[in-house]
Scaffold this active site. Structure first.
Site, mmCIF file in Angstrom:
data_model
loop_
_atom_site.group_PDB
_atom_site.id
_atom_site.type_symbol
_atom_site.label_atom_id
_atom_site.label_comp_id
_atom_site.label_asym_id
_atom_site.label_seq_id
_atom_site.Cartn_x
_atom_site.Cartn_y
_atom_site.Cartn_z
ATOM 1 N N GLY A 148 19.464 6.081 9.465
ATOM 2 C CA GLY A 148 18.973 7.084 8.521
ATOM 3 C C GLY A 148 19.643 8.442 8.666
ATOM 4 N N ARG A 173 11.840 -11.405 -2.598
ATOM 5 C CA ARG A 173 12.508 -10.151 -2.981
ATOM 6 C C ARG A 173 11.601 -9.321 -3.892
ATOM 7 N NH1 ARG A 173 18.389 -11.051 -4.286
ATOM 8 N NH2 ARG A 173 18.332 -11.039 -2.028
ATOM 9 N N MET A 175 19.342 -2.047 3.402
ATOM 10 C CA MET A 175 20.133 -3.274 3.460
ATOM 11 C C MET A 175 19.475 -4.453 2.745
ATOM 12 S SD MET A 175 22.771 -2.161 4.881
ATOM 13 C CE MET A 175 23.743 -3.575 5.364
ATOM 14 N N ARG A 176 18.758 -4.194 1.686
ATOM 15 C CA ARG A 176 18.196 -5.282 0.883
ATOM 16 C C ARG A 176 18.779 -5.201 -0.518
ATOM 17 N NH1 ARG A 176 16.714 -8.878 3.812
ATOM 18 N NH2 ARG A 176 15.487 -9.816 2.134
ATOM 19 N N ILE A 177 19.075 -6.349 -1.077
ATOM 20 C CA ILE A 177 19.501 -6.358 -2.481
ATOM 21 C C ILE A 177 18.240 -6.297 -3.327
ATOM 22 C CG2 ILE A 177 20.570 -7.771 -4.284
ATOM 23 C CD1 ILE A 177 22.560 -8.702 -2.154
ATOM 24 N N LEU A 178 18.228 -5.416 -4.298
ATOM 25 C CA LEU A 178 17.029 -5.207 -5.119
ATOM 26 C C LEU A 178 17.016 -6.203 -6.279
ATOM 27 C CD1 LEU A 178 17.372 -1.343 -5.199
ATOM 28 C CD2 LEU A 178 15.673 -2.631 -3.887
ATOM 29 N N ASN A 217 22.686 5.225 -4.886
ATOM 30 C CA ASN A 217 23.080 4.588 -3.625
ATOM 31 C C ASN A 217 24.340 5.284 -3.104
ATOM 32 O OD1 ASN A 217 23.112 2.628 -1.516
ATOM 33 N ND2 ASN A 217 24.699 1.496 -2.626
ATOM 34 N N HIS A 237 27.776 4.317 -0.927
ATOM 35 C CA HIS A 237 28.544 3.154 -0.480
ATOM 36 C C HIS A 237 29.818 3.648 0.210
ATOM 37 C CE1 HIS A 237 30.070 -0.922 -0.440
ATOM 38 N NE2 HIS A 237 31.220 -0.442 -0.861
ATOM 39 N N SER A 248 31.251 6.826 -1.791
ATOM 40 C CA SER A 248 30.898 7.058 -3.195
ATOM 41 C C SER A 248 29.386 7.075 -3.341
ATOM 42 C CB SER A 248 31.422 5.918 -4.073
ATOM 43 O OG SER A 248 32.795 5.697 -3.866
ATOM 44 N N ASP A 285 24.299 -5.044 -11.005
ATOM 45 C CA ASP A 285 25.488 -5.572 -10.307
ATOM 46 C C ASP A 285 25.768 -4.741 -9.057
ATOM 47 O OD1 ASP A 285 25.895 -7.563 -12.150
ATOM 48 O OD2 ASP A 285 27.150 -6.281 -13.435
ATOM 49 N N ASP A 287 26.977 -2.529 -6.231
ATOM 50 C CA ASP A 287 27.986 -1.467 -6.036
ATOM 51 C C ASP A 287 28.852 -1.228 -7.281
ATOM 52 O OD1 ASP A 287 27.093 -1.320 -3.383
ATOM 53 O OD2 ASP A 287 28.572 -2.770 -2.685
ATOM 54 N N LEU A 335 30.480 11.516 8.690
ATOM 55 C CA LEU A 335 30.452 12.990 8.619
ATOM 56 C C LEU A 335 30.624 13.456 7.179
ATOM 57 C CD1 LEU A 335 32.738 13.939 11.656
ATOM 58 C CD2 LEU A 335 30.241 14.093 11.535
HETATM 59 C C1 GRF Z 1 26.206 4.627 5.255
HETATM 60 O O1 GRF Z 1 27.487 4.562 5.768
HETATM 61 C C2 GRF Z 1 26.184 4.262 3.806
HETATM 62 O O2 GRF Z 1 27.400 4.487 3.158
HETATM 63 C C3 GRF Z 1 25.881 2.783 3.810
HETATM 64 O O3 GRF Z 1 25.025 2.592 4.910
HETATM 65 C C4 GRF Z 1 25.283 3.584 5.885
HETATM 66 C C5 GRF Z 1 23.955 4.141 6.300
HETATM 67 O O4 GRF Z 1 24.060 4.935 7.443
HETATM 68 N N1 GRF Z 1 25.296 2.381 2.565
HETATM 69 P P1 GRF Z 1 22.844 5.826 7.934
HETATM 70 O O5 GRF Z 1 21.673 4.894 8.202
HETATM 71 O O6 GRF Z 1 22.550 6.809 6.858
HETATM 72 O O7 GRF Z 1 23.356 6.478 9.184
#
Ligand code: GRF
Length: 201
Positions: free
Chosen positions: A19, A71, A96-99, A113, A115, A142, A149, A151, A178
């Site tokens: 997080g 889901r 980390m779940r697909i919605l 989101n 990515h 991004s 779909d 990402d 960072l």
């Molecule tokens: C990030 O790198 C983000 O791009 C990806 O998951 C990571 C989450 O990292 N979707 P954190 O839990 O915010 O440190």
């Protein structure tokens, strides 16, 4: 003019892990003039360390482990928590779940989101290894709107991160993180400003 909490957009952040992006958003929301506040941090993992930070900072948290749930049931529980917290926007930050498509459609235009690649390159997993293996000069991250779909939704903002010759996926990931911490708060604030300026039907 200073914003009062009444005119800040309420945002729910969904996380599954550290997080750190959520933390970046949270601390940015505490700066003068921030257009949003974090109303809720919700997770599918009880041990997501970001939950602890959110609670420490006085933000409401919610956990609904996904194991044993469909889901749709998982999405419904998370959605209810967001709605109960008065969220207008959902921000995914390492969730980390697909919605389910139904959930995404209900929130279309109001769910973001982040990515870790320069979309449309490298959707999905292992983005850093793929960028290094391809000999790319830059990786990056991004922020995009979420559509059914994976990402593939419209990109709102990106940040480029140079790839060094000696980079491993891990060293590159650390620098991209960072950069993400700068990117996400700005992209969210700009998105909120663009919504406020949009003509109403
Ligand atoms: C990030 O790198 C983000 O791009 C990806 O998951 C990571 C989450 O990292 N979707 P954190 O839990 O915010 O440190």
């Amino acid at each position: 003019m200073a914003r009062t909490s009444a005119d800040r957009v309420r945002v729910a952040v969904f996380i599954s892990g550290a997080g750190t992006n959520m933390a970046g958003l949270l601390y940015a929301s505490r700066l003068a003039g921030a257009p949003y506040e974090i109303a809720l941090v919700a997770s599918n993992c009880a041990d997501a360390s970001g939950l602890e930070l959110a609670a420490l900072e006085g933000v409401e948290t919610f956990v609904h482990p996904h194991q044993g749930h469909s889901r749709e049931a998982q999405d419904t529980a998370m959605e209810r928590a967001a709605t109960d917290a008065g969220a207008e926007i959902i921000v995914l930050a390492g969730y980390m779940r697909i919605l389910s498509p139904e959930f995404v459609r209900r929130w279309e235009g109001r769910i973001l989101n982040i990515h870790p690649s320069l979309l449309p390159r490298y959707k999905g997993l292992d983005t850093f290894a793929r960028a290094i293996d391809a000999g790319d000069s830059h990786a990056g991250s991004s922020v995009h709107l979420v559509t059914p779909d994976l990402d593939a939704g419209p990109v709102l903002a990106q940040v480029r991160v140079a790839i060094a010759e000696h980079d491993t996926p891990e060293t590159l990931a650390a620098r991209v993180k960072l950069a993400e911490h700068q990117l996400y708060p700005r992209a969210l604030a700009d998105f909120i400003a663009s919504r406020a300026g949009a003509p109403t039907a």
